[in-house]
Design an enzyme around this catalytic site. Structure first.
Site, PDB file in Angstrom:
ATOM      1  N   GLY A  10       0.839  -1.203   0.000  1.00 52.84           N
ATOM      2  CA  GLY A  10       0.000   0.000   0.000  1.00 52.84           C
ATOM      3  C   GLY A  10       0.875   1.255   0.000  1.00 52.84           C
ATOM      4  O   GLY A  10       1.857   1.307   0.729  1.00 52.84           O
ATOM      5  N   ARG A  71       0.694  -5.165  -4.946  1.00 53.13           N
ATOM      6  CA  ARG A  71       0.848  -6.171  -3.888  1.00 53.13           C
ATOM      7  C   ARG A  71       1.296  -7.499  -4.502  1.00 53.13           C
ATOM      8  O   ARG A  71       0.918  -8.568  -4.029  1.00 53.13           O
ATOM      9  CB  ARG A  71      -0.468  -6.326  -3.130  1.00 53.13           C
ATOM     10  CG  ARG A  71      -0.853  -5.086  -2.340  1.00 53.13           C
ATOM     11  CD  ARG A  71      -1.948  -5.379  -1.352  1.00 53.13           C
ATOM     12  NE  ARG A  71      -2.445  -4.157  -0.728  1.00 53.13           N
ATOM     13  CZ  ARG A  71      -1.867  -3.565   0.302  1.00 53.13           C
ATOM     14  NH1 ARG A  71      -0.772  -4.063   0.818  1.00 53.13           N
ATOM     15  NH2 ARG A  71      -2.387  -2.452   0.803  1.00 53.13           N
ATOM     16  N   ASP A 103       5.774  -5.019   5.896  1.00 50.81           N
ATOM     17  CA  ASP A 103       6.212  -6.385   6.219  1.00 50.81           C
ATOM     18  C   ASP A 103       6.146  -7.343   5.037  1.00 50.81           C
ATOM     19  O   ASP A 103       7.004  -8.214   4.902  1.00 50.81           O
ATOM     20  CB  ASP A 103       5.438  -6.922   7.428  1.00 50.81           C
ATOM     21  CG  ASP A 103       3.951  -6.990   7.174  1.00 50.81           C
ATOM     22  OD1 ASP A 103       3.428  -6.100   6.481  1.00 50.81           O
ATOM     23  OD2 ASP A 103       3.297  -7.926   7.666  1.00 50.81           O
ATOM     24  N   THR A 125       5.029   2.276   6.127  1.00 51.48           N
ATOM     25  CA  THR A 125       3.635   1.827   6.207  1.00 51.48           C
ATOM     26  C   THR A 125       2.850   2.765   7.114  1.00 51.48           C
ATOM     27  O   THR A 125       3.315   3.128   8.201  1.00 51.48           O
ATOM     28  CB  THR A 125       3.442   0.380   6.721  1.00 51.48           C
ATOM     29  OG1 THR A 125       2.057   0.203   7.069  1.00 51.48           O
ATOM     30  CG2 THR A 125       4.273   0.048   7.943  1.00 51.48           C
ATOM     31  N   ASP A 127       0.414   1.889   8.630  1.00 49.27           N
ATOM     32  CA  ASP A 127      -0.055   1.077   9.759  1.00 49.27           C
ATOM     33  C   ASP A 127       0.889   1.165  10.965  1.00 49.27           C
ATOM     34  O   ASP A 127       0.489   0.848  12.085  1.00 49.27           O
ATOM     35  CB  ASP A 127      -0.186  -0.396   9.357  1.00 49.27           C
ATOM     36  CG  ASP A 127      -1.190  -0.614   8.239  1.00 49.27           C
ATOM     37  OD1 ASP A 127      -1.946   0.317   7.931  1.00 49.27           O
ATOM     38  OD2 ASP A 127      -1.217  -1.720   7.676  1.00 49.27           O
ATOM     39  N   ASP A 129       3.170  -0.805  11.791  1.00 50.92           N
ATOM     40  CA  ASP A 129       3.198  -2.108  12.468  1.00 50.92           C
ATOM     41  C   ASP A 129       4.483  -2.901  12.246  1.00 50.92           C
ATOM     42  O   ASP A 129       4.516  -4.106  12.478  1.00 50.92           O
ATOM     43  CB  ASP A 129       1.978  -2.941  12.033  1.00 50.92           C
ATOM     44  CG  ASP A 129       1.938  -3.193  10.538  1.00 50.92           C
ATOM     45  OD1 ASP A 129       2.821  -2.669   9.820  1.00 50.92           O
ATOM     46  OD2 ASP A 129       1.030  -3.904  10.077  1.00 50.92           O
ATOM     47  N   ARG A 171      -5.088  -2.289   9.441  1.00 53.72           N
ATOM     48  CA  ARG A 171      -4.992  -3.749   9.391  1.00 53.72           C
ATOM     49  C   ARG A 171      -5.019  -4.389  10.784  1.00 53.72           C
ATOM     50  O   ARG A 171      -5.939  -4.120  11.524  1.00 53.72           O
ATOM     51  CB  ARG A 171      -3.731  -4.125   8.625  1.00 53.72           C
ATOM     52  CG  ARG A 171      -3.829  -5.501   8.054  1.00 53.72           C
ATOM     53  CD  ARG A 171      -2.932  -5.710   6.901  1.00 53.72           C
ATOM     54  NE  ARG A 171      -3.687  -5.652   5.666  1.00 53.72           N
ATOM     55  CZ  ARG A 171      -3.161  -5.556   4.474  1.00 53.72           C
ATOM     56  NH1 ARG A 171      -1.867  -5.448   4.343  1.00 53.72           N
ATOM     57  NH2 ARG A 171      -3.915  -5.549   3.410  1.00 53.72           N
TER      58      ARG A 171
HETATM   59  O1  F6P Z   1      -1.204  -1.812   4.692  1.00 55.77           O
HETATM   60  C1  F6P Z   1      -1.659  -0.524   4.490  1.00 55.77           C
HETATM   61  C2  F6P Z   1      -3.123  -0.490   4.274  1.00 55.77           C
HETATM   62  O2  F6P Z   1      -3.463   0.852   4.035  1.00 55.77           O
HETATM   63  C3  F6P Z   1      -3.964  -1.101   5.396  1.00 55.77           C
HETATM   64  O3  F6P Z   1      -4.116  -0.214   6.464  1.00 55.77           O
HETATM   65  C4  F6P Z   1      -5.244  -1.429   4.665  1.00 55.77           C
HETATM   66  O4  F6P Z   1      -5.953  -2.474   5.270  1.00 55.77           O
HETATM   67  C5  F6P Z   1      -4.756  -1.860   3.326  1.00 55.77           C
HETATM   68  O5  F6P Z   1      -3.521  -1.216   3.126  1.00 55.77           O
HETATM   69  C6  F6P Z   1      -5.676  -1.504   2.185  1.00 55.77           C
HETATM   70  O6  F6P Z   1      -5.174  -2.029   1.014  1.00 55.77           O
HETATM   71  P1  F6P Z   1      -5.638  -1.650  -0.447  1.00 55.77           P
HETATM   72  O7  F6P Z   1      -5.003  -0.350  -0.815  1.00 55.77           O
HETATM   73  O8  F6P Z   1      -5.116  -2.772  -1.270  1.00 55.77           O
HETATM   74  O9  F6P Z   1      -7.127  -1.532  -0.419  1.00 55.77           O
END
Ligand code: F6P
Length: 344
Positions: A10, A71, A103, A125, A127, A129, A171
């Site tokens: 992301g 991804r 990660d 990130t 997040d 995390d 997440r």
């Molecule tokens: O990992 C970062 C993040 O923004 C998370 O907080 C969220 O769940 C996910 O990516 C959303 O992913 P996407 O952009 O694929 O919808």
């Protein structure tokens, strides 16, 4: 020397600034920098772009990533994709690669390192995390945007005497919800690390509403309402790294309905979603992303591969990628107790 750079997973504010740090530090050492487009997909398909001083000048304050992201997980189809990546690495004539990611991306970087590629990681990130670094860039910007949303919800919630629910990303780690809730003055915070207690929450919200005439709840997208939720995980749609696509769970709407049912007070929910991932980074994220970008090039220059640049206190250091991806950094009890001081 020729060094490749990619951004995976992301996106978040700070990616371009990190790329800028990499380009500018590379100039100090006479290193040529090549961008790989769209995360690991760029290494599989050999999609490249040149990165120079002009590029660095143009991305000083830009959000997103000029390299694009995805991804893509080359280890999902290891026999087919991994050799392709190795081939591209050789064909482009790379001496080393910098992977900027969370990660998942850094987990892939670590696997490639073990297969012999000269790789260095840069943590990012929203997040926050990633263990082995105190903060990741993207987090401060995302929480800052979410705080602004809380302020706006407070205005309208106050006018209509409602309980306003804001769902934020994050997440499996509740850092964004926790910091947004504390700094934004939320009346209740729900994070994946803590069990949901509807009775306790609604009794508290009623008390708050009687005192202030409105209420604010900040909820993390990753919370589980019940143990059945956890069991259902198998059936839910997942990405290439096996993560459930959380936005489809719509936790804010569920909460809104539950709060109305249990308190009799009108509630409304909002999901800030990807708005947290766009725009220019905050000062903190700009400086952090530049610092870890510069450090990654220094690590390459020193021949320290399989490492990730990280923030320890106020110093930029390095940790093995293996250690960085070993486990997620989730909200601990100390932070949670601190947050509870403000839920009055
Ligand atoms: O990992 C970062 C993040 O923004 C998370 O907080 C969220 O769940 C996910 O990516 C959303 O992913 P996407 O952009 O694929 O919808």
């Amino acid at each position: 020397m020729k060094v490749g750079v990619l951004t995976g997973g992301g996106d978040c504010p700070g990616l371009n600034q990190s790329i800028r740090g990499i380009i500018l530090r590379s100039l100090d050492y006479g290193i040529e920098v090549i961008g790989l487009k769209n995360g690991w997909a760029g290494l599989i398909k050999g999609l490249t772009m040149s990165l120079d001083l002009k590029t660095a000048d143009e991305i000083i304050s830009k959000g997103g990533t000029i390299l694009g992201s995805s991804r893509t997980n080359p280890f999902k189809k290891e026999d087919e994709m991994v050799p392709k990546c190795m081939e591209t690495f050789k064909n482009i004539g790379l001496d080393a690669l910098i992977a900027i990611g969370g990660d998942d991306t850094l987990g892939v970087a670590n696997k490639f390192y073990k297969k012999g590629l000269k790789i260095v990681g840069v943590p990012k990130t929203m997040d926050n995390d990633l263990s082995a670094t105190d903060y990741t860039f993207g987090f401060d910007s995302a929480a800052t945007i979410a705080i602004d949303a809380v302020e706006r919800l407070r205005d309208t919630g106050k006018s209509h005497h409602r309980i306003m629910v804001l769902e934020v990303m994050g997440r499996h780690a509740g850092w964004v919800a926790l910091f947004t809730g504390i700094a934004g003055g939320a009346d209740w915070i729900l994070i994946p690390e803590q069990k949901v207690n509807f009775d306790e929450m609604c009794t508290h919200l009623k008390k708050v509403w009687e005192r202030k005439g409105y209420g604010i709840v900040v909820v993390s997208e990753g919370i589980e309402f019940s143990e059945e939720d956890e069991e259902d995980e198998e059936e839910q749609e997942k990405d290439a790294f096996g993560h459930i696509i959380l936005k489809k769970r719509a936790v804010a709407v569920t909460l809104e309905k539950e709060i109305e049912k249990r308190t009799g007070i009108e509630a409304r929910s909002s999901v800030i979603g990807h708005m947290q991932r766009g725009g220019s980074p905050t000062l903190f994220d700009r400086i952090l992303s530049l610092r870890v970008g510069v450090k990654a090039v220094d690590l390459i220059k020193e021949g320290k591969f399989g490492m990730m640049a990280c923030l320890k206190g106020n110093r930029i250091e390095a940790v093995p990628l293996e250690q960085a991806v070993a486990k997620l950094k989730t909200v601990d009890e100390e932070w949670w107790s601190f947050a509870k001081v403000f839920l009055k």
